[in-house]
Enzyme design. Structure first.
Site, PDB file in Angstrom:
ATOM      1  N   ARG A  38       0.857  -1.183   0.000  1.00 21.43           N
ATOM      2  CA  ARG A  38       0.000   0.000   0.000  1.00 21.43           C
ATOM      3  C   ARG A  38       0.895   1.235   0.000  1.00 21.43           C
ATOM      4  O   ARG A  38       1.783   1.364   0.832  1.00 21.43           O
ATOM      5  CB  ARG A  38      -0.883   0.008   1.248  1.00 21.43           C
ATOM      6  CG  ARG A  38      -1.567   1.331   1.541  1.00 21.43           C
ATOM      7  CD  ARG A  38      -2.743   1.596   0.675  1.00 21.43           C
ATOM      8  NE  ARG A  38      -3.342   2.894   1.026  1.00 21.43           N
ATOM      9  CZ  ARG A  38      -4.089   3.587   0.224  1.00 21.43           C
ATOM     10  NH1 ARG A  38      -4.376   3.133  -0.983  1.00 21.43           N
ATOM     11  NH2 ARG A  38      -4.583   4.743   0.592  1.00 21.43           N
ATOM     12  N   SER A  41      -0.283   8.097   1.192  1.00 23.20           N
ATOM     13  CA  SER A  41       0.189   9.467   1.309  1.00 23.20           C
ATOM     14  C   SER A  41      -0.237  10.041   2.652  1.00 23.20           C
ATOM     15  O   SER A  41      -1.404   9.920   3.056  1.00 23.20           O
ATOM     16  CB  SER A  41      -0.376  10.330   0.180  1.00 23.20           C
ATOM     17  OG  SER A  41       0.148   9.893  -1.056  1.00 23.20           O
ATOM     18  N   CYS A  43      -1.571  12.020   5.642  1.00 22.99           N
ATOM     19  CA  CYS A  43      -2.770  12.843   5.793  1.00 22.99           C
ATOM     20  C   CYS A  43      -2.936  13.115   7.282  1.00 22.99           C
ATOM     21  O   CYS A  43      -3.597  12.354   7.989  1.00 22.99           O
ATOM     22  CB  CYS A  43      -3.988  12.126   5.223  1.00 22.99           C
ATOM     23  SG  CYS A  43      -5.527  13.066   5.447  1.00 22.99           S
ATOM     24  N   CYS A  54     -12.274  12.870   4.621  1.00 21.65           N
ATOM     25  CA  CYS A  54     -11.611  11.937   3.706  1.00 21.65           C
ATOM     26  C   CYS A  54     -11.770  10.520   4.239  1.00 21.65           C
ATOM     27  O   CYS A  54     -12.427  10.294   5.240  1.00 21.65           O
ATOM     28  CB  CYS A  54     -10.130  12.314   3.560  1.00 21.65           C
ATOM     29  SG  CYS A  54      -9.175  12.162   5.089  1.00 21.65           S
ATOM     30  N   CYS A  56      -8.839   8.610   4.585  1.00 20.93           N
ATOM     31  CA  CYS A  56      -7.433   8.246   4.765  1.00 20.93           C
ATOM     32  C   CYS A  56      -7.160   7.443   6.040  1.00 20.93           C
ATOM     33  O   CYS A  56      -6.447   6.440   6.007  1.00 20.93           O
ATOM     34  CB  CYS A  56      -6.558   9.499   4.745  1.00 20.93           C
ATOM     35  SG  CYS A  56      -6.686  10.420   3.203  1.00 20.93           S
ATOM     36  N   GLU A  80       1.488  15.131   1.741  1.00 22.93           N
ATOM     37  CA  GLU A  80       0.259  15.690   2.299  1.00 22.93           C
ATOM     38  C   GLU A  80      -0.534  16.464   1.246  1.00 22.93           C
ATOM     39  O   GLU A  80       0.034  17.204   0.443  1.00 22.93           O
ATOM     40  CB  GLU A  80       0.622  16.628   3.450  1.00 22.93           C
ATOM     41  CG  GLU A  80      -0.540  17.196   4.190  1.00 22.93           C
ATOM     42  CD  GLU A  80      -1.134  16.257   5.217  1.00 22.93           C
ATOM     43  OE1 GLU A  80      -2.369  16.156   5.252  1.00 22.93           O
ATOM     44  OE2 GLU A  80      -0.375  15.626   5.974  1.00 22.93           O
ATOM     45  N   ASP A 115      -3.437  16.709  -8.778  1.00 20.75           N
ATOM     46  CA  ASP A 115      -2.653  15.765  -7.983  1.00 20.75           C
ATOM     47  C   ASP A 115      -1.184  15.956  -8.326  1.00 20.75           C
ATOM     48  O   ASP A 115      -0.773  15.689  -9.444  1.00 20.75           O
ATOM     49  CB  ASP A 115      -3.098  14.331  -8.276  1.00 20.75           C
ATOM     50  CG  ASP A 115      -2.576  13.325  -7.274  1.00 20.75           C
ATOM     51  OD1 ASP A 115      -1.512  13.558  -6.667  1.00 20.75           O
ATOM     52  OD2 ASP A 115      -3.236  12.278  -7.108  1.00 20.75           O
ATOM     53  N   ARG A 117       1.356  14.431  -6.793  1.00 22.98           N
ATOM     54  CA  ARG A 117       2.188  13.340  -6.283  1.00 22.98           C
ATOM     55  C   ARG A 117       2.965  12.642  -7.394  1.00 22.98           C
ATOM     56  O   ARG A 117       2.455  12.421  -8.480  1.00 22.98           O
ATOM     57  CB  ARG A 117       1.330  12.324  -5.531  1.00 22.98           C
ATOM     58  CG  ARG A 117       0.740  12.903  -4.264  1.00 22.98           C
ATOM     59  CD  ARG A 117      -0.179  11.942  -3.588  1.00 22.98           C
ATOM     60  NE  ARG A 117      -1.383  11.729  -4.405  1.00 22.98           N
ATOM     61  CZ  ARG A 117      -2.392  10.954  -4.036  1.00 22.98           C
ATOM     62  NH1 ARG A 117      -2.361  10.321  -2.885  1.00 22.98           N
ATOM     63  NH2 ARG A 117      -3.440  10.820  -4.817  1.00 22.98           N
ATOM     64  N   THR A 138      -4.889  -0.427  -3.888  1.00 22.08           N
ATOM     65  CA  THR A 138      -5.205   0.958  -4.219  1.00 22.08           C
ATOM     66  C   THR A 138      -6.503   1.055  -4.993  1.00 22.08           C
ATOM     67  O   THR A 138      -6.919   0.086  -5.636  1.00 22.08           O
ATOM     68  CB  THR A 138      -4.075   1.611  -5.044  1.00 22.08           C
ATOM     69  OG1 THR A 138      -4.314   3.019  -5.156  1.00 22.08           O
ATOM     70  CG2 THR A 138      -3.944   1.005  -6.421  1.00 22.08           C
ATOM     71  N   LYS A 143      -1.325   5.453  -9.358  1.00 19.80           N
ATOM     72  CA  LYS A 143      -0.263   4.788  -8.588  1.00 19.80           C
ATOM     73  C   LYS A 143       0.290   3.606  -9.380  1.00 19.80           C
ATOM     74  O   LYS A 143       1.507   3.447  -9.503  1.00 19.80           O
ATOM     75  CB  LYS A 143      -0.774   4.315  -7.231  1.00 19.80           C
ATOM     76  CG  LYS A 143      -1.038   5.441  -6.261  1.00 19.80           C
ATOM     77  CD  LYS A 143      -1.539   4.909  -4.929  1.00 19.80           C
ATOM     78  CE  LYS A 143      -1.864   6.048  -3.982  1.00 19.80           C
ATOM     79  NZ  LYS A 143      -2.352   5.562  -2.679  1.00 19.80           N
TER      80      LYS A 143
END
Length: 190
Positions: A38, A41, A43, A54, A56, A80, A115, A117, A138, A143
């Site tokens: 996994r 990110s 949070c 969310c 998360c 974050e 996004d 990331r 996911t 990802k």
């Protein structure tokens, strides 16, 4: 861990990653030949303070439990707010509340991409851990795409649980509609 169960894990730190951030891996023994992985990110609002905006925090708890049960790995990534940082994420929350925008539109209002990331560092971590064949947990297709582009073979993509609350249904819908997350929208319940 869930239900009062405790598992021993190794926490692994890295230096020299391409993004210069401090990310960690939490690896559970005995590690599976093709571990469940996994990418989570950071949070702060969800992971630590239990924000209902969310999903998360529940995803993190679920992922740790499943990794512990299966000899898997959790990569905790310092990204974050989809990579915009904590303060900017809090500004995005304010904008969502004031203007009625979703999370993606609020990021754009602050002149950020939907996004930001980059999962190159996650791929570097997996290469270092000799985990180049994985089962990825996911709902985010980006990802998988990024890991594959950086030499990680994904044997299976396993969707994360769906943790709907009264406060996060719009957030979940935006993830599906704007970034292609594989969250099953059952009727209009999200």
């Amino acid at each position: 861990m869930a239900n009062g169960e405790w598992h021993t894990a190794e926490t692994i730190t890295f230096s020299g990653l391409g993004d210069g951030q401090e990310h960690i891996a939490v690896s559970f023994a005995p590690r599976a030949a093709v571990p469940l992985v996994r990418l989570h990110s950071e949070c702060l609002t969800g992971d630590v303070f239990g924000s209902g905006r969310c999903d998360c925090g529940p995803q993190l708890a679920e992922s740790l439990q499943l990794a512990a049960e299966s000899g898997g790995i959790l990569l905790y990534l310092r990204q974050e707010g989809r990579g915009i940082g904590l303060y900017n994420k809090l500004d995005a929350y304010r904008i969502q509340d004031e203007l009625g925008l979703d999370t993606f539109a609020a990021n754009r209002e602050l002149n950020f991409s939907d996004d930001s990331r980059d999962y190159r560092a996650a791929a570097q971590m997996l290469h270092t851990l000799a985990a180049t064949r994985i089962r990825l947990r996911t709902n985010n297709p980006d990802k998988a795409r990024q890991l594959i582009a950086h030499g990680i073979k994904i044997e299976e993509v396993i969707p994360t649980g769906i943790f709907k609350t009264e406060r996060n249904h719009g957030y979940l819908r935006a993830k599906v509609e704007q970034s292609g997350h594989t969250i099953a929208l059952v009727g209009e319940s999200i």
